[in-house]
Design a protein around this motif. Structure first.
Motif, PDB file in Angstrom:
ATOM      1  N   GLY A  87      46.295  42.286  34.137  1.00  0.00           N
ATOM      2  CA  GLY A  87      46.566  41.836  35.501  1.00  0.00           C
ATOM      3  C   GLY A  87      45.302  41.776  36.343  1.00  0.00           C
ATOM      4  O   GLY A  87      45.098  40.842  37.117  1.00  0.00           O
ATOM      5  N   ALA A  88      44.444  42.780  36.182  1.00  0.00           N
ATOM      6  CA  ALA A  88      43.182  42.801  36.939  1.00  0.00           C
ATOM      7  C   ALA A  88      42.292  41.635  36.532  1.00  0.00           C
ATOM      8  O   ALA A  88      41.662  41.001  37.396  1.00  0.00           O
ATOM      9  CB  ALA A  88      42.462  44.127  36.724  1.00  0.00           C
ATOM     10  N   GLN A  89      42.225  41.339  35.251  1.00  0.00           N
ATOM     11  CA  GLN A  89      41.391  40.235  34.775  1.00  0.00           C
ATOM     12  C   GLN A  89      41.926  38.888  35.253  1.00  0.00           C
ATOM     13  O   GLN A  89      41.163  38.038  35.709  1.00  0.00           O
ATOM     14  CB  GLN A  89      41.296  40.258  33.247  1.00  0.00           C
ATOM     15  N   LEU A  90      43.240  38.689  35.154  1.00  0.00           N
ATOM     16  CA  LEU A  90      43.836  37.423  35.582  1.00  0.00           C
ATOM     17  C   LEU A  90      43.707  37.223  37.085  1.00  0.00           C
ATOM     18  O   LEU A  90      43.477  36.109  37.549  1.00  0.00           O
ATOM     19  CB  LEU A  90      45.306  37.353  35.164  1.00  0.00           C
ATOM     20  N   GLY A  91      43.850  38.301  37.857  1.00  0.00           N
ATOM     21  CA  GLY A  91      43.720  38.212  39.311  1.00  0.00           C
ATOM     22  C   GLY A  91      42.341  37.780  39.758  1.00  0.00           C
ATOM     23  O   GLY A  91      42.177  37.170  40.811  1.00  0.00           O
ATOM     24  N   LYS A  92      41.330  38.076  38.942  1.00  0.00           N
ATOM     25  CA  LYS A  92      39.964  37.652  39.257  1.00  0.00           C
ATOM     26  C   LYS A  92      39.754  36.171  38.978  1.00  0.00           C
ATOM     27  O   LYS A  92      38.879  35.539  39.555  1.00  0.00           O
ATOM     28  CB  LYS A  92      38.953  38.437  38.417  1.00  0.00           C
ATOM     29  N   LYS A  93      40.552  35.598  38.071  1.00  0.00           N
ATOM     30  CA  LYS A  93      40.337  34.219  37.628  1.00  0.00           C
ATOM     31  C   LYS A  93      41.166  33.197  38.383  1.00  0.00           C
ATOM     32  O   LYS A  93      40.881  32.017  38.307  1.00  0.00           O
ATOM     33  CB  LYS A  93      40.649  34.106  36.131  1.00  0.00           C
ATOM     34  N   SER A  94      42.230  33.638  39.066  1.00  0.00           N
ATOM     35  CA  SER A  94      43.092  32.679  39.733  1.00  0.00           C
ATOM     36  C   SER A  94      43.559  33.220  41.077  1.00  0.00           C
ATOM     37  O   SER A  94      43.974  34.378  41.180  1.00  0.00           O
ATOM     38  CB  SER A  94      44.318  32.367  38.864  1.00  0.00           C
ATOM     39  N   SER A  95      43.529  32.378  42.078  1.00  0.00           N
ATOM     40  CA  SER A  95      44.031  32.768  43.390  1.00  0.00           C
ATOM     41  C   SER A  95      45.554  32.751  43.432  1.00  0.00           C
ATOM     42  O   SER A  95      46.155  33.152  44.422  1.00  0.00           O
ATOM     43  CB  SER A  95      43.474  31.828  44.462  1.00  0.00           C
TER      44      SER A  95
END
Length: 131
Positions: free
Chosen positions: A80-88
């Motif tokens: 979740g932390a990684q995906l949150g960094k890649k997409s608004s």
């Protein structure tokens, strides 16, 4: 996360929920249950260290004594932390921790809006809106 709505809350809230009204790790005042999840529950909370900004807190259902479940929850936090960094379009993980009762949790930004279920009740989605 979705907008807090008292009417939608009634289907999830139970009078015996031990976290509502509690201060989690001296930072997060748990206000209400937003909904149950596969491995835990998601709560609406106020970060009292940051002018009571609203956040969402996901709590693991069991203590970390269940090692396999704790590992899965840890992977969920990491992904979740990684995906949150890649997409608004994905809520950001702000922090994570463990309660005094050895229950894992993580804190996410709280996003106001409607759930997909709420949207589909009043309108159908075009392909462009869906995307």
């Amino acid at each position: 996360m979705v907008q807090y709505n008292n009417q939608d809350m009634n289907e999830y809230q139970t009078p015996s929920d031990i976290y509502i009204g509690k201060l989690l790790n001296n930072c997060y005042l748990i206000r209400d249950l937003l909904g149950p999840g596969g491995m835990g529950r998601v709560y609406l909370a106020e970060d009292i260290t940051k002018n009571c900004v609203l956040v969402a807190v996901k709590m693991l259902s069991l203590s970390i004594g269940n090692t396999q479940l704790a590992k899965r929850f840890g992977r969920e936090i990491f992904i979740g932390a990684q995906l949150g960094k890649k997409s608004s379009h994905i809520t950001r993980v702000l922090t994570y921790g463990i309660t005094n009762e050895r229950v894992l949790f993580y804190v996410m930004e709280y996003l106001r809006g409607r759930t997909l279920k709420q949207i589909l009740k009043i309108e159908s989605l075009t392909l462009s809106r869906f995307l």
